[in-house]
Design a protein around this motif. Structure first.
Motif, PDB file in Angstrom:
ATOM      1  N   ARG A  62       0.791  -1.235   0.000  1.00 48.88           N
ATOM      2  CA  ARG A  62       0.000   0.000   0.000  1.00 48.88           C
ATOM      3  C   ARG A  62       0.814   1.272   0.000  1.00 48.88           C
ATOM      4  N   GLY A  63       2.103   1.192   0.138  1.00 49.77           N
ATOM      5  CA  GLY A  63       2.916   2.409   0.231  1.00 49.77           C
ATOM      6  C   GLY A  63       2.855   2.969   1.641  1.00 49.77           C
ATOM      7  N   VAL A  64       2.736   4.272   1.764  1.00 51.94           N
ATOM      8  CA  VAL A  64       2.763   4.932   3.070  1.00 51.94           C
ATOM      9  C   VAL A  64       1.511   4.582   3.866  1.00 51.94           C
ATOM     10  N   VAL A  65       1.731   4.012   5.057  1.00 54.85           N
ATOM     11  CA  VAL A  65       0.614   3.636   5.936  1.00 54.85           C
ATOM     12  C   VAL A  65       0.675   4.335   7.287  1.00 54.85           C
ATOM     13  N   ALA A  66       1.749   5.091   7.536  1.00 55.71           N
ATOM     14  CA  ALA A  66       1.867   5.774   8.823  1.00 55.71           C
ATOM     15  C   ALA A  66       2.735   7.014   8.690  1.00 55.71           C
ATOM     16  N   TYR A  67       2.379   8.038   9.450  1.00 54.64           N
ATOM     17  CA  TYR A  67       3.159   9.271   9.515  1.00 54.64           C
ATOM     18  C   TYR A  67       3.146   9.756  10.951  1.00 54.64           C
ATOM     19  N   ALA A  68       4.286  10.235  11.401  1.00 61.38           N
ATOM     20  CA  ALA A  68       4.386  10.879  12.705  1.00 61.38           C
ATOM     21  C   ALA A  68       5.211  12.142  12.537  1.00 61.38           C
ATOM     22  N   GLY A  69       4.807  13.178  13.270  1.00 58.46           N
ATOM     23  CA  GLY A  69       5.554  14.427  13.253  1.00 58.46           C
ATOM     24  C   GLY A  69       5.538  15.054  14.628  1.00 58.46           C
ATOM     25  N   ALA A  70       6.679  15.557  15.042  1.00 56.10           N
ATOM     26  CA  ALA A  70       6.803  16.263  16.315  1.00 56.10           C
ATOM     27  C   ALA A  70       7.342  17.649  15.988  1.00 56.10           C
ATOM     28  N   ALA A  71       6.467  18.647  15.963  1.00 60.91           N
ATOM     29  CA  ALA A  71       6.839  19.990  15.535  1.00 60.91           C
ATOM     30  C   ALA A  71       7.052  20.902  16.737  1.00 60.91           C
ATOM     31  N   ASP A  72       8.204  21.553  16.782  1.00 60.02           N
ATOM     32  CA  ASP A  72       8.525  22.555  17.801  1.00 60.02           C
ATOM     33  C   ASP A  72       7.643  23.776  17.539  1.00 60.02           C
ATOM     34  N   MET A  73       6.749  24.059  18.461  1.00 61.09           N
ATOM     35  CA  MET A  73       5.830  25.188  18.306  1.00 61.09           C
ATOM     36  C   MET A  73       6.269  26.400  19.124  1.00 61.09           C
ATOM     37  N   GLY A  74       7.476  26.329  19.691  1.00 59.51           N
ATOM     38  CA  GLY A  74       8.005  27.453  20.450  1.00 59.51           C
ATOM     39  C   GLY A  74       7.439  27.512  21.856  1.00 59.51           C
ATOM     40  N   VAL A  75       7.650  28.651  22.488  1.00 57.18           N
ATOM     41  CA  VAL A  75       7.195  28.852  23.858  1.00 57.18           C
ATOM     42  C   VAL A  75       5.980  29.766  23.836  1.00 57.18           C
ATOM     43  N   GLY A  76       4.943  29.370  24.545  1.00 57.82           N
ATOM     44  CA  GLY A  76       3.735  30.173  24.679  1.00 57.82           C
ATOM     45  C   GLY A  76       3.239  30.090  26.103  1.00 57.82           C
ATOM     46  N   ALA A  77       2.906  31.221  26.679  1.00 60.83           N
ATOM     47  CA  ALA A  77       2.430  31.278  28.070  1.00 60.83           C
ATOM     48  C   ALA A  77       3.429  30.592  29.009  1.00 60.83           C
TER      49      ALA A  77
END
Length: 117
Positions: A62-77
């Motif tokens: 089937r090709g790609v069956v899973a994706y994971a991403g951990a994105a740095d969203m910076g500092v807030g509050a």
């Protein structure tokens, strides 16, 4: 399902991720991007280092069956923020989901340890 191979995502994966996200949206609509251009924008986010912050699982059938991403969203509050994305094809199985969740947990902990308080 055949054996899953794992690697970091690249900009060229936008079309394959669009197909994965569309399959997920058909099974359980959650608002994922389903257009390659939208996914390309996601993969091009500032502070997202594709090699370290993303994971793709693919099989020969089937090709790609899973994706994971951990994105740095910076500092807030006063809090360091990470956006975690877990996208697994509805038919991929619990072992694939477990692998993705394990990777996300490890990556998020690593990102937290690399960020000054």
């Amino acid at each position: 399902m055949s054996e899953i191979s794992w690697r970091a995502a690249g900009l060229a994966d936008a079309g394959d991720l669009a197909r994965l996200f569309t399959a997920i949206e058909l099974a359980a609509p959650i608002g994922l991007e389903t257009e390659p251009g939208e996914i390309l924008a996601r993969l091009s986010m500032p502070r997202l280092e594709l090699r370290a912050d993303t994971l793709i699982g693919a099989d020969a059938v089937r090709g790609v069956v899973a994706y994971a991403g951990a994105a740095d969203m910076g500092v807030g509050a006063g809090q360091f923020r990470i956006r975690l994305t877990c996208a697994v094809h509805p038919d991929a199985g619990d072992d694939v989901l477990g692998a993705v969740l394990g990777w996300l947990t490890r990556r998020a902990r690593q990102m937290c340890s690399e960020t000054p308080p």
